[in-house]
Enzyme design. Structure first.
Site, PDB file in Angstrom:
ATOM      1  N   TYR A  47      28.127  37.271  38.613  1.00  0.00           N
ATOM      2  CA  TYR A  47      28.609  36.022  38.035  1.00  0.00           C
ATOM      3  C   TYR A  47      28.422  34.826  38.977  1.00  0.00           C
ATOM      4  O   TYR A  47      28.569  33.682  38.554  1.00  0.00           O
ATOM      5  CB  TYR A  47      30.100  36.127  37.677  1.00  0.00           C
ATOM      6  N   HIS A 105      28.881  47.722  37.461  1.00  0.00           N
ATOM      7  CA  HIS A 105      28.747  46.732  36.389  1.00  0.00           C
ATOM      8  C   HIS A 105      27.906  47.259  35.223  1.00  0.00           C
ATOM      9  O   HIS A 105      28.274  47.109  34.059  1.00  0.00           O
ATOM     10  CB  HIS A 105      28.129  45.451  36.955  1.00  0.00           C
TER      11      HIS A 105
END
Length: 274
Positions: A47, A105
């Site tokens: 991110y 992730h």
């Protein structure tokens, strides 16, 4: 704020997602969320906002132990040495002493599951993380990690919203007392415009987004992490905790199409694998 207990962790059921909030602009957004009462913050190396999240935590005035902080390692860093190094980079950017939940992730076709879980366990054993999690694993991957290897998975994060069926996964996780963390809980904004959810919302004096979040939170073992950059939307999402759906509402939502998956990158696993 209700929490779900898993592997010794207390995970707040309504969290705050930070996907697509890169850079310094994320700091004020997370500060606002913490000020409003969010205590579960979800970020990731990918991110590109871990440093901003860390600064927001520092200046918020909220004690570190009162915040449940999740971050994640990207799928190209799953070789054990690379995973540990990636964790150290995340820890440094966040500028905290530990991570509450450290997650893979996305899976990688080349990952060696036993080695990945051993590397995660080593961080747990050192007290650098409080819990291990995985995101976007399909059922065979979860069976290998949880049932075959016995990894102490504390949470599994996947796409989940009123337009996607996750009943098989929920059954699997509930049988093992592992919560499901719903990312994209508003179907990337589509839930806010859905006519069925809008009709239910009008009945409760709520919004369609609040109905979608309430639908998730009123299921056993489900956590939701909607994101919202504007303070009024952050507050509105919190107010979904005050919406109580009835059986008629649930039946209407159950009748919605349940085959709509919106998070489908080219490296996603085979979701249909048994």
């Amino acid at each position: 704020m209700q929490s779900i207990r898993s592997k010794g962790l207390q995970i707040p059921r309504l969290g705050f997602g930070t996907f697509r909030m890169p850079g310094d602009g994320c700091e004020a957004v997370v500060e606002s969320a913490l000020d409003l009462g969010y205590r579960h913050i979800d970020t990731a190396a990918m991110y590109d906002n871990e440093a901003a999240v860390g600064r927001a935590i520092k200046v918020s005035g909220v004690a570190r132990e009162d915040i449940f902080l999740t971050t994640k390692v990207w799928h190209d860093q799953l070789e054990p040495g690379a995973l540990v190094e990636a964790f150290k980079v995340s820890l440094n950017k966040l500028d905290v002493d530990y991570i509450d939940l450290f997650m893979v992730h996305w899976p990688s076709p080349s990952m060696h599951m036993a080695q990945v879980m051993t590397a995660m366990q080593s961080l747990l054993d050192q007290g650098l993380i409080r819990g291990i999690g995985v995101c976007n694993f399909n059922m065979p991957m979860l069976r290998e990690a949880i049932d075959q290897l016995g990894a102490p998975i504390a949470a599994v994060q996947v796409e989940y919203h009123p337009f996607l069926d996750q009943s098989a996964l929920l059954g699997f996780l509930r049988a093992r007392d592992i919560p499901l963390v719903a990312h994209a809980p508003l179907a990337q904004g589509r839930a806010t415009q859905d006519p069925v959810l809008t009709r239910i919302a009008a009945k409760h004096g709520a919004t369609a987004a609040q109905v979608a979040i309430a639908w998730l939170l009123q299921q056993e073992g489900v956590i939701a992490i909607p994101k919202a950059q504007r303070r009024e939307n952050q507050m509105s999402n919190l107010q979904s905790l005050n919406v109580t759906l009835d059986e008629e509402d649930r039946q209407l939502i159950a009748a919605l199409p349940k085959d709509q998956r919106f998070v489908q990158p080219p490296f996603a696993p085979d979701w249909d694998a048994k």
